[in-house]
Design a protein around this motif. Structure first.
Motif, PDB file in Angstrom:
ATOM      1  N   ASN A 234      -4.933  15.708 114.309  1.00 57.37           N
ATOM      2  CA  ASN A 234      -5.455  15.978 112.950  1.00 57.37           C
ATOM      3  C   ASN A 234      -4.518  15.516 111.840  1.00 57.37           C
ATOM      4  O   ASN A 234      -4.743  15.840 110.672  1.00 57.37           O
TER       5      ASN A 234
ATOM      6  N   ASP B  21      -8.871  13.564 115.833  1.00 58.87           N
ATOM      7  CA  ASP B  21      -9.202  14.889 115.318  1.00 58.87           C
ATOM      8  C   ASP B  21      -9.503  15.870 116.452  1.00 58.87           C
ATOM      9  O   ASP B  21     -10.043  15.499 117.501  1.00 58.87           O
ATOM     10  N   ASP B  22      -9.155  17.111 116.197  1.00 52.60           N
ATOM     11  CA  ASP B  22      -9.502  18.228 117.074  1.00 52.60           C
ATOM     12  C   ASP B  22     -10.056  19.317 116.163  1.00 52.60           C
ATOM     13  O   ASP B  22      -9.300  20.116 115.601  1.00 52.60           O
ATOM     14  N   PRO B  23     -11.368  19.381 115.975  1.00 59.09           N
ATOM     15  CA  PRO B  23     -11.948  20.268 114.962  1.00 59.09           C
ATOM     16  C   PRO B  23     -11.728  21.752 115.226  1.00 59.09           C
ATOM     17  O   PRO B  23     -11.825  22.560 114.300  1.00 59.09           O
ATOM     18  N   ASP B  24     -11.425  22.136 116.464  1.00 58.31           N
ATOM     19  CA  ASP B  24     -11.240  23.550 116.783  1.00 58.31           C
ATOM     20  C   ASP B  24      -9.782  23.989 116.720  1.00 58.31           C
ATOM     21  O   ASP B  24      -9.474  25.157 117.001  1.00 58.31           O
ATOM     22  N   ASN B  25      -8.885  23.093 116.360  1.00 65.66           N
ATOM     23  CA  ASN B  25      -7.463  23.384 116.485  1.00 65.66           C
ATOM     24  C   ASN B  25      -7.013  24.564 115.626  1.00 65.66           C
ATOM     25  O   ASN B  25      -6.254  25.412 116.086  1.00 65.66           O
ATOM     26  N   ASP B  26      -7.462  24.646 114.379  1.00 68.22           N
ATOM     27  CA  ASP B  26      -7.017  25.736 113.511  1.00 68.22           C
ATOM     28  C   ASP B  26      -7.513  27.090 114.013  1.00 68.22           C
ATOM     29  O   ASP B  26      -6.750  28.067 114.066  1.00 68.22           O
TER      30      ASP B  26
END
Length: 340
Positions: free
Chosen positions: A151, A157-162
């Motif tokens: 990210n 991108d890794d949309p679930d990281n946060d």
């Protein structure tokens, strides 16, 4: 000047678990074979009928980490002591960008993976963190790989990281070490690799040490976050009204509602797995990451019989100023002693 390892060089890494401190620097083909993590330590005891939560330290321990495909890209900078390259590597199926400084000379040189502190991904540019450290360490004979993390900059991108408490950053650091080791580059000494993390990156280093014991030879953290993610969540996100807190607690529960989850996300819970010597630097005037966090973490390491040293710097704040070079001399002494 200092002499490091096999080559004499005269001029020449949650944490992931929460939004941490600012860094202070402020400022397709995948054909390579994966390299397994060098660890024989068993995973923590968990019921065989129930696999560990993938968003947890046991979940990371159980995962097969795959880091490979280190590629040197364009030359970003040439100095009298080292050449800086843009790089990419593969981390569990994602492409991660970063920078790598390679010292002049024949080598092979010991290598360090650097894990930077929190910088808003919207403003982050490749290699932006730990600029002072990247330069000094390369001038003293280390190959320095600064990972951007997922990210960030040119990384996937890794949309679930946060929402998943940024455990992906730990995967990126583990994979960076594996990619260095499997690269085949003659400048890299595969048997001498260490980690250095700053602020949030210190938490990433804590995670890496418990998830992959034996992966590296030594580790250093500067002004790190807490080794208990619930403290980081409260200190950095909740009090600043970060909307991600509600998403995290909807998905995983709050520390009060689901204490088991927050215990399993904490590297301090699994300190017994650590095998590497750890050096912690912290300024007594740090008002971003309270010094008591490092005191508590060092005490936990000591109670577990681990090799840990906490060095406190009277009057120094989060980013270090007059004592920064002293801290780096101590850092390089630590790596010279243990990267053999």
């Amino acid at each position: 000047m200092r002499l490091v390892g096999k080559a004499c060089v005269t001029v020449c890494l949650v944490l992931a678990a929460a939004v941490g401190c600012t860094d202070g620097d402020g400022d397709p083909a995948r054909t390579d074979p994966p390299t397994p993590t060098r660890t024989t330590s068993p995973a923590p005891n968990t019921p065989t009928s129930k696999p560990p939560d993938p968003v947890s330290i046991p979940g990371l321990i159980a995962r097969e980490h795959r880091g490979s495909g280190l590629r040197l890209g364009t030359v970003r900078l040439r100095t009298d002591a080292y050449t800086q390259y843009a790089i990419t590597y593969e981390a569990n199926g994602l492409t991660i960008s970063g920078l790598m400084n390679v010292p002049e000379g024949r080598g092979p040189f010991p290598a360090l993976v650097l894990a930077h502190g929190y910088i808003d991904p919207d403003v982050y540019t490749t290699g932006r963190g730990l600029a002072r450290e990247q330069d000094l360490l390369a001038r003293n004979g280390y190959v320095v790989l600064h990972t951007d993390y997922r990210n960030h900059a040119g990384s996937d991108d890794d949309p679930d990281n946060d929402v998943n408490l940024r455990l992906g950053y730990t995967e990126d650091v583990i994979a960076a070490v594996q990619a260095l080791r499997s690269s085949g580059l003659p400048q890299i000494d595969n048997d001498r690799i260490g980690l250095l993390g700053r602020s949030m990156g210190g938490g990433v280093v804590y995670n890496t040490l418990v998830v992959a014991p034996g992966l590296v030879d030594a580790a250093v953290v500067h002004a790190p976050v807490s080794s208990r993610p619930a403290e980081n969540l409260d200190h950095f996100q909740r009090r600043n009204g970060d909307p991600v807190v509600a998403e995290i607690e909807t998905e995983h529960g709050s520390p009060r509602e689901n204490p088991a989850f927050w215990k399993e996300i904490s590297p301090v819970t699994y300190i017994d797995r650590v095998t590497e010597p750890l050096l912690i630097h912290h300024g007594t005037a740090d008002d971003t990451c309270p010094p008591r966090w490092s005191e508590q973490t060092a005490a936990a390491f000591e109670a577990a019989g681990k090799d840990v040293r906490l060095v406190k710097y009277p009057g120094e704040g989060h980013t270090f100023s007059s004592r920064w070079r002293d801290s780096m001399d101590t850092t390089m002494d630590h790596f010279e002693r243990h990267l053999r």
